[in-house]
Design a protein around this motif. Structure first.
Motif, mmCIF file in Angstrom:
data_model
loop_
_atom_site.group_PDB
_atom_site.id
_atom_site.type_symbol
_atom_site.label_atom_id
_atom_site.label_comp_id
_atom_site.label_asym_id
_atom_site.label_seq_id
_atom_site.Cartn_x
_atom_site.Cartn_y
_atom_site.Cartn_z
ATOM 1 N N VAL A 1 0.810 -1.167 0.048
ATOM 2 C CA VAL A 1 -0.143 -0.011 0.067
ATOM 3 C C VAL A 1 0.642 1.226 -0.040
ATOM 4 O O VAL A 1 0.746 2.275 -0.764
ATOM 5 C CB VAL A 1 -0.875 -0.235 1.227
ATOM 6 N N SER A 2 1.897 1.326 0.906
ATOM 7 C CA SER A 2 2.675 2.583 1.040
ATOM 8 C C SER A 2 3.449 2.731 -0.423
ATOM 9 O O SER A 2 3.998 3.981 -0.486
ATOM 10 C CB SER A 2 3.601 2.474 2.157
ATOM 11 N N SER A 3 3.609 1.582 -1.027
ATOM 12 C CA SER A 3 4.535 1.816 -2.527
ATOM 13 C C SER A 3 3.782 2.485 -3.588
ATOM 14 O O SER A 3 4.165 2.801 -4.409
ATOM 15 C CB SER A 3 4.845 0.374 -3.161
ATOM 16 N N GLY A 4 2.313 2.810 -3.209
ATOM 17 C CA GLY A 4 1.607 3.346 -4.183
ATOM 18 C C GLY A 4 1.122 2.572 -5.461
ATOM 19 O O GLY A 4 0.401 3.047 -6.301
ATOM 20 N N THR A 5 1.271 1.186 -5.516
ATOM 21 C CA THR A 5 0.883 0.673 -6.343
ATOM 22 C C THR A 5 -0.163 -0.764 -5.837
ATOM 23 O O THR A 5 0.138 -1.011 -4.685
ATOM 24 C CB THR A 5 1.966 -0.362 -7.301
ATOM 25 N N GLU A 6 -0.895 -1.444 -6.565
ATOM 26 C CA GLU A 6 -1.701 -2.587 -6.215
ATOM 27 C C GLU A 6 -1.257 -3.784 -6.418
ATOM 28 O O GLU A 6 -1.860 -4.752 -6.082
ATOM 29 C CB GLU A 6 -3.384 -2.067 -6.489
ATOM 30 N N LYS A 7 -0.385 -3.962 -7.660
ATOM 31 C CA LYS A 7 0.141 -5.120 -8.130
ATOM 32 C C LYS A 7 1.667 -5.074 -8.166
ATOM 33 O O LYS A 7 2.269 -4.197 -8.591
ATOM 34 C CB LYS A 7 -0.272 -5.316 -9.447
ATOM 35 N N ILE A 8 2.546 -6.035 -7.492
ATOM 36 C CA ILE A 8 3.801 -6.217 -7.680
ATOM 37 C C ILE A 8 4.209 -7.811 -8.161
ATOM 38 O O ILE A 8 3.543 -8.808 -7.541
ATOM 39 C CB ILE A 8 4.475 -5.858 -6.300
ATOM 40 N N LYS A 9 4.864 -7.924 -9.017
ATOM 41 C CA LYS A 9 5.492 -9.243 -9.689
ATOM 42 C C LYS A 9 6.786 -9.376 -9.236
ATOM 43 O O LYS A 9 7.515 -8.452 -9.496
ATOM 44 C CB LYS A 9 4.993 -9.306 -11.143
ATOM 45 N N THR A 10 7.232 -10.346 -8.653
ATOM 46 C CA THR A 10 8.516 -10.752 -8.526
ATOM 47 C C THR A 10 8.980 -11.878 -9.259
ATOM 48 O O THR A 10 8.011 -12.414 -10.033
ATOM 49 C CB THR A 10 8.783 -10.864 -6.914
ATOM 50 N N GLU A 11 10.254 -12.410 -9.192
ATOM 51 C CA GLU A 11 10.720 -13.375 -9.906
ATOM 52 C C GLU A 11 9.833 -14.713 -9.431
ATOM 53 O O GLU A 11 9.738 -15.709 -10.171
ATOM 54 C CB GLU A 11 12.201 -13.799 -9.756
ATOM 55 N N PHE B 1 6.853 -14.774 -6.947
ATOM 56 C CA PHE B 1 5.420 -14.441 -6.497
ATOM 57 C C PHE B 1 4.949 -13.272 -7.257
ATOM 58 O O PHE B 1 5.536 -12.487 -7.864
ATOM 59 C CB PHE B 1 5.351 -14.437 -5.209
ATOM 60 N N SER B 2 3.504 -13.535 -7.601
ATOM 61 C CA SER B 2 2.772 -12.258 -7.847
ATOM 62 C C SER B 2 1.849 -11.555 -6.604
ATOM 63 O O SER B 2 1.439 -12.540 -6.032
ATOM 64 C CB SER B 2 1.826 -12.482 -8.866
ATOM 65 N N PHE B 3 2.048 -10.383 -6.378
ATOM 66 C CA PHE B 3 1.122 -9.886 -5.144
ATOM 67 C C PHE B 3 0.053 -8.772 -5.902
ATOM 68 O O PHE B 3 0.647 -8.333 -6.623
ATOM 69 C CB PHE B 3 1.973 -9.320 -4.217
ATOM 70 N N TYR B 4 -0.991 -8.862 -5.237
ATOM 71 C CA TYR B 4 -1.781 -7.922 -5.453
ATOM 72 C C TYR B 4 -2.756 -7.713 -4.153
ATOM 73 O O TYR B 4 -3.092 -8.413 -3.550
ATOM 74 C CB TYR B 4 -2.685 -8.175 -6.633
ATOM 75 N N ILE B 5 -3.388 -6.341 -4.258
ATOM 76 C CA ILE B 5 -4.382 -6.041 -3.281
ATOM 77 C C ILE B 5 -5.845 -6.573 -3.628
ATOM 78 O O ILE B 5 -6.282 -5.988 -4.748
ATOM 79 C CB ILE B 5 -4.368 -4.707 -2.879
ATOM 80 N N LYS B 6 -6.493 -7.226 -2.751
ATOM 81 C CA LYS B 6 -7.908 -7.655 -2.936
ATOM 82 C C LYS B 6 -8.591 -6.927 -2.141
ATOM 83 O O LYS B 6 -8.330 -6.693 -0.939
ATOM 84 C CB LYS B 6 -7.846 -9.158 -2.722
ATOM 85 N N ARG B 7 -9.865 -6.329 -2.525
ATOM 86 C CA ARG B 7 -10.738 -5.669 -1.764
ATOM 87 C C ARG B 7 -11.936 -6.509 -1.438
ATOM 88 O O ARG B 7 -11.996 -7.228 -2.300
ATOM 89 C CB ARG B 7 -11.299 -4.400 -2.700
ATOM 90 N N SER B 8 -12.402 -6.387 -0.207
ATOM 91 C CA SER B 8 -13.566 -7.094 0.115
ATOM 92 C C SER B 8 -14.298 -6.418 1.320
ATOM 93 O O SER B 8 -13.889 -5.441 1.683
ATOM 94 C CB SER B 8 -13.131 -8.592 0.697
ATOM 95 N N GLU B 9 -15.524 -6.762 1.485
ATOM 96 C CA GLU B 9 -16.439 -6.284 2.650
ATOM 97 C C GLU B 9 -16.884 -7.140 3.712
ATOM 98 O O GLU B 9 -16.670 -8.250 3.481
ATOM 99 C CB GLU B 9 -17.815 -5.775 1.898
#
Length: 161
Positions: free
Chosen positions: A91-101, A103-111
């Motif tokens: 979140v502090s990086s300002g992006t919602e998706k990050i891909k590394t060698e 893994f892939s990371f992303y922010i999922k929104r839920s209620e």
């Protein structure tokens, strides 16, 4: 077996069979119990020693299970905390998706629903749990009341002191 109790070899075999939690063959236990040739009082005394040892063994296992459960819970909590730290970093990086060698990371929104107080919630939003009041039912039946499907059953249990 612990040297706490001094029992015969026949009863040591009975203990070993009774202590085998993976063996669910209760008939083998009953057969071995009936095959032990000794007086009833000796059979009861030695069997009671086995009961006391089995209960002590069970208590030791419960204590160890609690210790392991607490350790597992602590590890799960640390994993969740680390995941929360990772979320904050993304979140502090300002992006919602990050891909590394790897893994892939992303922010999922839920209620989720947050209930601060239940005072203003209508009855239609509550589950009602129906549980028989056994003490009151027993008193009613003992006083001569009749309800289909409800009866008092006398149980027998052996007490040792």
């Amino acid at each position: 077996m612990s040297s706490l109790f001094n029992i015969s070899q026949d009863f040591k075999s009975l203990y070993i069979l009774a202590n085998d939690a993976e063996n669910e063959d209760m008939e083998a236990l009953a057969e071995l119990f009936s095959e032990v040739e000794t007086s009833l009082s000796d059979k009861l005394d030695n069997s009671n020693y086995i009961i006391k040892q089995l209960k002590a063994d069970a208590e030791t296992l419960k204590t160890e299970a609690n210790r392991l459960t607490n350790k597992a819970r602590a590890l799960e909590n640390r994993a969740e905390y680390l995941k929360e730290l990772m979320l904050r970093a993304v979140v502090s990086s300002g992006t919602e998706k990050i891909k590394t060698e790897l893994f892939s990371f992303y922010i999922k929104r839920s209620e989720s629903l947050n209930i601060a107080t239940e005072d203003n919630i209508g009855r239609e939003f509550f589950k009602i749990v129906k549980t028989p009041m056994k003490d009151e039912l027993k008193k009613f039946i003992k006083s001569g009341g009749i309800i289909d499907g409800v009866s008092i059953v006398e149980n027998k249990t052996l007490v040792s002191r």
